[in-house]
Design a protein around this motif. Structure first.
Motif, PDB file in Angstrom:
ATOM      1  N   LEU A   1      86.534  83.542  69.916  1.00 51.53           N
ATOM      2  CA  LEU A   1      87.993  83.681  69.889  1.00 51.53           C
ATOM      3  C   LEU A   1      88.375  85.131  70.173  1.00 51.53           C
ATOM      4  CD1 LEU A   1      88.885  81.461  66.790  1.00 51.53           C
ATOM      5  CD2 LEU A   1      88.926  80.845  69.218  1.00 51.53           C
ATOM      6  N   PHE A   2      89.487  85.299  70.907  1.00 50.29           N
ATOM      7  CA  PHE A   2      89.902  86.632  71.338  1.00 50.29           C
ATOM      8  C   PHE A   2      91.408  86.761  71.227  1.00 50.29           C
ATOM      9  CE2 PHE A   2      91.111  89.584  74.845  1.00 50.29           C
ATOM     10  CZ  PHE A   2      90.466  90.728  74.380  1.00 50.29           C
ATOM     11  N   ASP A   3      91.852  87.848  70.629  1.00 49.88           N
ATOM     12  CA  ASP A   3      93.271  88.165  70.504  1.00 49.88           C
ATOM     13  C   ASP A   3      93.626  89.108  71.644  1.00 49.88           C
ATOM     14  OD1 ASP A   3      95.801  88.948  69.831  1.00 49.88           O
ATOM     15  OD2 ASP A   3      95.322  89.635  67.816  1.00 49.88           O
ATOM     16  N   SER A   4      94.224  88.556  72.703  1.00 51.05           N
ATOM     17  CA  SER A   4      94.523  89.363  73.884  1.00 51.05           C
ATOM     18  C   SER A   4      95.601  90.401  73.614  1.00 51.05           C
ATOM     19  CB  SER A   4      94.953  88.455  75.044  1.00 51.05           C
ATOM     20  OG  SER A   4      96.120  87.719  74.703  1.00 51.05           O
ATOM     21  N   GLY A   5      96.463  90.155  72.630  1.00 53.14           N
ATOM     22  CA  GLY A   5      97.515  91.117  72.330  1.00 53.14           C
ATOM     23  C   GLY A   5      96.989  92.413  71.755  1.00 53.14           C
ATOM     24  N   HIS A   6      95.862  92.337  71.028  1.00 55.37           N
ATOM     25  CA  HIS A   6      95.280  93.528  70.419  1.00 55.37           C
ATOM     26  C   HIS A   6      93.869  93.804  70.932  1.00 55.37           C
ATOM     27  CE1 HIS A   6      98.400  92.238  67.473  1.00 55.37           C
ATOM     28  NE2 HIS A   6      98.597  93.535  67.352  1.00 55.37           N
ATOM     29  N   GLN A   7      93.440  93.059  71.956  1.00 52.45           N
ATOM     30  CA  GLN A   7      92.098  93.221  72.530  1.00 52.45           C
ATOM     31  C   GLN A   7      91.038  93.210  71.434  1.00 52.45           C
ATOM     32  OE1 GLN A   7      93.165  96.860  74.896  1.00 52.45           O
ATOM     33  NE2 GLN A   7      92.350  95.676  76.611  1.00 52.45           N
ATOM     34  N   HIS A   8      91.038  92.112  70.679  1.00 56.53           N
ATOM     35  CA  HIS A   8      90.216  92.031  69.470  1.00 56.53           C
ATOM     36  C   HIS A   8      89.491  90.686  69.415  1.00 56.53           C
ATOM     37  CE1 HIS A   8      89.121  92.698  65.246  1.00 56.53           C
ATOM     38  NE2 HIS A   8      89.539  91.468  65.007  1.00 56.53           N
ATOM     39  N   PHE A   9      88.159  90.727  69.437  1.00 64.61           N
ATOM     40  CA  PHE A   9      87.369  89.526  69.197  1.00 64.61           C
ATOM     41  C   PHE A   9      87.323  89.260  67.690  1.00 64.61           C
ATOM     42  CE2 PHE A   9      85.710  90.739  73.358  1.00 64.61           C
ATOM     43  CZ  PHE A   9      85.616  89.503  73.993  1.00 64.61           C
ATOM     44  N   PHE A  10      87.316  87.981  67.314  1.00 62.93           N
ATOM     45  CA  PHE A  10      87.217  87.665  65.887  1.00 62.93           C
ATOM     46  C   PHE A  10      86.532  86.311  65.721  1.00 62.93           C
ATOM     47  CE2 PHE A  10      91.217  85.897  67.315  1.00 62.93           C
ATOM     48  CZ  PHE A  10      91.372  84.714  66.627  1.00 62.93           C
ATOM     49  N   GLY A  11      86.228  86.002  64.466  1.00 62.07           N
ATOM     50  CA  GLY A  11      85.490  84.774  64.183  1.00 62.07           C
ATOM     51  C   GLY A  11      83.997  84.976  64.378  1.00 62.07           C
ATOM     52  N   ARG A  12      83.339  83.974  64.924  1.00 65.88           N
ATOM     53  CA  ARG A  12      81.904  84.033  65.180  1.00 65.88           C
ATOM     54  C   ARG A  12      81.601  83.302  66.485  1.00 65.88           C
ATOM     55  NH1 ARG A  12      79.393  81.979  60.289  1.00 65.88           N
ATOM     56  NH2 ARG A  12      79.497  79.889  61.172  1.00 65.88           N
ATOM     57  N   THR A  13      80.689  83.843  67.261  1.00 68.83           N
ATOM     58  CA  THR A  13      80.369  83.268  68.567  1.00 68.83           C
ATOM     59  C   THR A  13      79.631  81.943  68.416  1.00 68.83           C
ATOM     60  OG1 THR A  13      80.267  85.449  69.593  1.00 68.83           O
ATOM     61  CG2 THR A  13      79.179  83.648  70.750  1.00 68.83           C
ATOM     62  N   TRP A  14      80.161  80.921  69.077  1.00 68.41           N
ATOM     63  CA  TRP A  14      79.502  79.613  69.127  1.00 68.41           C
ATOM     64  C   TRP A  14      78.614  79.550  70.349  1.00 68.41           C
ATOM     65  CZ3 TRP A  14      79.894  75.779  72.926  1.00 68.41           C
ATOM     66  CH2 TRP A  14      79.349  74.530  72.593  1.00 68.41           C
ATOM     67  N   LYS A  15      77.427  78.992  70.181  1.00 65.02           N
ATOM     68  CA  LYS A  15      76.471  78.892  71.276  1.00 65.02           C
ATOM     69  C   LYS A  15      76.118  77.428  71.502  1.00 65.02           C
ATOM     70  CE  LYS A  15      74.356  83.378  70.269  1.00 65.02           C
ATOM     71  NZ  LYS A  15      73.089  84.105  69.950  1.00 65.02           N
ATOM     72  N   SER A  16      76.170  77.011  72.751  1.00 66.17           N
ATOM     73  CA  SER A  16      75.753  75.660  73.092  1.00 66.17           C
ATOM     74  C   SER A  16      74.236  75.598  73.170  1.00 66.17           C
ATOM     75  CB  SER A  16      76.364  75.242  74.435  1.00 66.17           C
ATOM     76  OG  SER A  16      75.708  75.913  75.501  1.00 66.17           O
ATOM     77  N   GLY A  17      73.716  74.417  73.434  1.00 63.93           N
ATOM     78  CA  GLY A  17      72.302  74.298  73.713  1.00 63.93           C
ATOM     79  C   GLY A  17      71.990  74.833  75.099  1.00 63.93           C
ATOM     80  N   SER A  18      70.725  74.924  75.421  1.00 61.43           N
ATOM     81  CA  SER A  18      70.312  75.398  76.744  1.00 61.43           C
ATOM     82  C   SER A  18      70.142  74.203  77.671  1.00 61.43           C
ATOM     83  CB  SER A  18      69.011  76.195  76.651  1.00 61.43           C
ATOM     84  OG  SER A  18      67.992  75.427  76.020  1.00 61.43           O
ATOM     85  N   HIS A  19      70.635  74.339  78.902  1.00 60.81           N
ATOM     86  CA  HIS A  19      70.630  73.236  79.863  1.00 60.81           C
ATOM     87  C   HIS A  19      70.170  73.745  81.220  1.00 60.81           C
ATOM     88  CE1 HIS A  19      72.976  70.566  77.130  1.00 60.81           C
ATOM     89  NE2 HIS A  19      73.491  71.727  76.734  1.00 60.81           N
TER      90      HIS A  19
END
Length: 283
Positions: free
Chosen positions: A60-78
């Motif tokens: 998730l990214f807040d474009s108004g403040h150029q700020h990433f937040f939360g936690r990165t979700w990763k899919s499986g490898s394909h």
């Protein structure tokens, strides 16, 4: 890596920007993100190895403040289907769920396509292949969630480019970044009110997969089952804790004792050095 460090890294969460958090329009809403496939991926000679895999990473990214937040979700490898010199396709068909009260047009999902290759020591090397901004919310009160299917255009480079001062407005991406011609991600966004009964068990702004273990949610014997599509709560029961005591090592007493010993040792070493210096001066 120790178990404690591994658990910390798995559960590390970046909070949203304080000003954005104060702008939350109402209660938290559940969302379902379906990532179907990547089309039009150009295969280079260096990327034609059969061991090469692709992965999606969403933050998730807040474009108004150029700020990433939360936690990165990763899919499986394909793996990719296609031949060298032609466009390839990567089938994902993976679903991510989350809930948030930050239903603002400035809150987007940054989707990064990552190439995974295996090193000689069997570890994986991850290399960013491109990214795109997924619009989650319309900003309108009547239809807050940008629901429906769509195709997301990917840009070359890394999401770190979003920190550049010229990219405060996401609409300027086309003017600054180069587009991966013909490469698009087929996705779907839907409201997911089924998350409402388990929102107290799932922290906000955290993307999870349907096969992830959520404490308090009934799991399935089949590891491939999506338990968050229609989540069911575990049976609750009451308990009483009496005489709870938490002992952290080292205790204050042990810490003070060790500190005194070290100070006394330093004082003795200092006194010895002074005595040697005085004897040297006298002679």
């Amino acid at each position: 890596m120790s178990d404690w460090k591994s658990a910390f890294l798995r559960n590390r969460v970046i909070p949203p920007h304080s000003q954005t958090a104060r702008q939350a329009p109402g209660s938290s809403q559940g969302l379902q993100l379906l990532f179907k496939q990547i089309d039009g991926l150009h295969l280079k000679q260096s990327e034609s190895s059969p061991s090469l895999q692709y992965q999606l990473r969403v933050t998730l990214f807040d474009s108004g403040h150029q700020h990433f937040f939360g936690r990165t979700w990763k899919s499986g490898s394909h793996s990719v289907s296609g031949v060298q010199g032609q466009s390839g396709r990567v089938l994902f068909n993976e679903v991510a769920y989350f809930h948030t009260s930050l239903c603002l047009s400035s809150v987007v999902a940054v989707v990064e396509l990552v190439t995974l290759s295996t090193r000689a020591d069997s570890s994986q090397d991850a290399l960013g292949s491109g990214f795109g901004l997924l619009q989650l919310f319309t900003g309108r009160a009547d239809t807050g969630i940008s629901q429906g299917e769509g195709r997301l255009t990917l840009f070359s480079g890394t999401p770190r480019a979003l920190f550049h001062p010229m990219l405060k407005d996401p609409l300027q991406l086309n003017a600054v970044l180069s587009v991966m011609e013909g490469c698009q991600l087929l996705y779907s966004i839907q409201p997911h009110p089924a998350l409402t009964p388990i929102m107290h068990l799932l922290p906000p702004n955290i993307l999870v997969s349907g096969h992830d273990s959520v404490p308090g949610v009934l799991s399935s014997a089949d590891t491939g089952t999506d338990v968050l599509r229609k989540p069911r709560l575990l049976k609750s029961f009451s308990c009483v804790l009496e005489g709870l005591r938490v002992a952290l090592f080292p205790s204050v007493e042990v810490f003070e004792s060790d500190l005194l010993q070290l100070l006394n040792r330093d004082c003795q070493n200092t006194s010895s050095l002074v005595g040697v210096a005085e004897d040297y001066v006298i002679t």
